[in-house]
Design a protein around this motif. Sequence first.
Motif, short mmCIF file in Angstrom:
data_model
loop_
_atom_site.label_atom_id
_atom_site.label_comp_id
_atom_site.label_asym_id
_atom_site.label_seq_id
_atom_site.Cartn_x
_atom_site.Cartn_y
_atom_site.Cartn_z
N ASP A 19 10.73 16.79 -4.97
CA ASP A 19 11.17 16.71 -6.44
C ASP A 19 12.57 16.59 -6.28
OD1 ASP A 19 11.60 16.90 -8.89
OD2 ASP A 19 11.27 18.99 -9.27
N ASN A 20 13.29 15.65 -7.28
CA ASN A 20 14.57 15.08 -7.31
C ASN A 20 15.33 15.82 -8.53
OD1 ASN A 20 13.64 13.86 -9.35
ND2 ASN A 20 15.01 11.98 -8.94
N SER A 21 14.62 16.89 -9.28
CA SER A 21 15.25 17.15 -10.37
C SER A 21 16.43 18.20 -10.09
CB SER A 21 14.01 18.15 -11.30
OG SER A 21 13.65 19.05 -10.59
N MET A 22 16.37 18.93 -9.03
CA MET A 22 17.29 19.87 -8.66
C MET A 22 17.84 19.54 -7.12
SD MET A 22 18.24 21.77 -11.22
CE MET A 22 19.22 23.07 -10.30
N ASN A 23 19.13 19.00 -6.74
CA ASN A 23 19.49 19.05 -5.40
C ASN A 23 20.90 19.02 -5.41
OD1 ASN A 23 20.65 16.10 -5.60
ND2 ASN A 23 18.90 15.81 -6.64
N GLU A 24 21.52 19.11 -4.30
CA GLU A 24 22.77 19.02 -4.00
C GLU A 24 23.38 17.78 -3.50
OE1 GLU A 24 24.53 21.92 -4.68
OE2 GLU A 24 22.49 22.74 -5.62
N PHE A 25 23.01 16.74 -4.07
CA PHE A 25 23.56 15.22 -3.57
C PHE A 25 24.04 14.31 -4.84
CE2 PHE A 25 19.69 16.43 -0.66
CZ PHE A 25 20.42 17.30 0.14
N PHE A 26 23.43 14.67 -5.92
CA PHE A 26 23.68 13.62 -7.04
C PHE A 26 23.68 14.60 -8.36
CE2 PHE A 26 19.50 12.64 -5.56
CZ PHE A 26 19.01 12.85 -6.84
N CYS A 27 24.33 14.14 -9.35
CA CYS A 27 24.32 14.48 -10.63
C CYS A 27 24.34 13.41 -11.63
CB CYS A 27 25.44 15.59 -10.70
SG CYS A 27 25.67 16.51 -12.39
N HIS A 28 23.58 13.52 -12.49
CA HIS A 28 23.61 12.36 -13.71
C HIS A 28 24.53 13.30 -14.79
CE1 HIS A 28 20.30 10.60 -11.48
NE2 HIS A 28 19.55 11.63 -11.93
N ASP A 40 39.13 12.76 -0.22
CA ASP A 40 39.82 14.04 -0.12
C ASP A 40 39.62 14.71 -1.38
OD1 ASP A 40 41.46 13.13 2.09
OD2 ASP A 40 42.67 11.78 0.69
N ALA A 41 38.17 14.82 -1.80
CA ALA A 41 37.82 15.60 -2.93
C ALA A 41 36.17 15.70 -2.46
CB ALA A 41 37.98 15.10 -4.26
N THR A 42 35.67 16.79 -2.62
CA THR A 42 34.35 17.21 -2.19
C THR A 42 33.38 16.80 -3.56
OG1 THR A 42 34.29 19.30 -3.12
CG2 THR A 42 35.00 18.95 -0.81
N TYR A 43 32.06 16.53 -3.31
CA TYR A 43 31.29 16.32 -4.24
C TYR A 43 31.31 17.35 -5.29
CZ TYR A 43 26.57 16.44 -6.47
OH TYR A 43 25.62 16.55 -7.57
N GLN A 44 31.12 18.43 -5.04
CA GLN A 44 31.30 19.76 -5.83
C GLN A 44 32.44 19.75 -6.74
OE1 GLN A 44 30.50 20.19 -2.65
NE2 GLN A 44 28.49 20.57 -2.50
N GLU A 45 33.55 19.42 -6.17
CA GLU A 45 34.91 19.36 -6.97
C GLU A 45 34.74 18.08 -7.95
OE1 GLU A 45 38.11 21.02 -3.56
OE2 GLU A 45 37.62 18.78 -3.64
N VAL A 46 34.34 17.00 -7.41
CA VAL A 46 34.29 16.10 -8.52
C VAL A 46 33.01 16.23 -9.67
CG1 VAL A 46 34.07 13.39 -8.69
CG2 VAL A 46 35.18 14.29 -6.83
N ARG A 47 32.04 16.55 -9.31
CA ARG A 47 30.97 16.88 -10.03
C ARG A 47 31.37 17.94 -10.97
NH1 ARG A 47 26.60 20.67 -7.61
NH2 ARG A 47 28.36 22.10 -8.00
N GLN A 74 20.99 3.08 -17.18
CA GLN A 74 21.85 1.81 -16.99
C GLN A 74 23.24 2.02 -17.72
OE1 GLN A 74 20.04 -1.51 -18.65
NE2 GLN A 74 21.34 -2.97 -17.44
N PHE A 75 24.32 2.03 -17.31
CA PHE A 75 25.57 1.85 -17.94
C PHE A 75 26.17 3.47 -18.04
CE2 PHE A 75 23.94 -2.02 -19.97
CZ PHE A 75 24.85 -2.81 -19.09
N ARG A 76 25.57 4.24 -17.37
CA ARG A 76 26.14 5.57 -17.66
C ARG A 76 26.35 6.37 -15.89
NH1 ARG A 76 26.15 8.87 -21.73
NH2 ARG A 76 23.78 8.03 -22.49
N PRO A 77 27.24 6.94 -15.70
CA PRO A 77 28.12 7.37 -14.63
C PRO A 77 27.17 8.42 -13.93
CG PRO A 77 29.89 7.34 -15.95
CD PRO A 77 28.77 7.21 -16.90
N THR A 78 26.87 8.31 -12.46
CA THR A 78 26.15 9.22 -11.68
C THR A 78 27.17 9.59 -10.69
OG1 THR A 78 23.99 8.71 -12.23
CG2 THR A 78 24.23 9.80 -10.17
N VAL A 79 27.45 10.75 -10.44
CA VAL A 79 28.27 11.14 -9.29
C VAL A 79 27.22 11.62 -8.02
CG1 VAL A 79 28.66 13.69 -10.06
CG2 VAL A 79 30.07 12.80 -8.29
N PHE A 80 27.93 11.51 -6.82
CA PHE A 80 26.86 11.53 -5.69
C PHE A 80 27.94 11.95 -4.39
CE2 PHE A 80 27.02 7.86 -3.08
CZ PHE A 80 27.46 6.99 -3.92
N ASP A 81 27.08 12.65 -3.31
CA ASP A 81 27.63 12.99 -2.13
C ASP A 81 27.39 11.77 -0.92
OD1 ASP A 81 28.32 13.93 0.33
OD2 ASP A 81 27.56 16.04 -0.04
#
Length: 203
Positions: free
Chosen positions: A27-36, A188-195, A157-164
């Motif tokens: 399941d991809n609903s909860m993970n530590e790699f990307f965030c919608h 120079d900025a971790t996924y968690q910081e940017v997310r 479509q057209f909305r940002p997603t941040v990922f590791d």
Amino acid sequence: GVQTCVFRSPFPFSVMTKPWRSVICVDNSMNEFFCHLKHLPLIPSKFLEHAQSLRYETPEEHGHFTKLNLNARGPDFKMHFLTHPFYIALKKAFPGVMGAVYAKTNPNELYDWHTDKGGVVTGINILLSDPADCITLFRTKTNIPLQYKIYRCDYEQFRPTVFDSTVEHCVINLSQEPRYLLRIPIADATYQEVRDYLLDYRN
């Protein structure tokens, strides 16, 4: 592959070749790699028109990409993402923001498993076109040889997603249309910081 411009649905696993048959799908609903980032506004569709108008070239390591023109002064200058308020605020918060690129994945092509190069540790992707049967996957190793946990990254479509960017990922385009993406690489900025910054961001 995926192309660099000089300015580049789920499908059944039965369509995949033998090496894919040993993967574990989760399941991809909860993970530590990307965030919608569903609270952020959609960017204008004119960026898709711009991406479609450009010529793409293929560098050695990473498919079809192109840097946006930092010094553009033509009539379409305002279309360039580098003048968008979202990009300006992001660059101020994270000096490691490395510009922006359009990415194009051609029909019936695989942009193979990879992590991003050049010191990039975090990325923000904005899907510009959304062809059917085009999928983005992340994978992590299990304790069983040749088996991976697979996470599907859905885009709006057209909305940002941040990922590791340090986690292996790939793009598979089984459609008959190219897929266009706007990508912001960040060092120079971790996924968690940017997310966490983006989850609090309001324009």
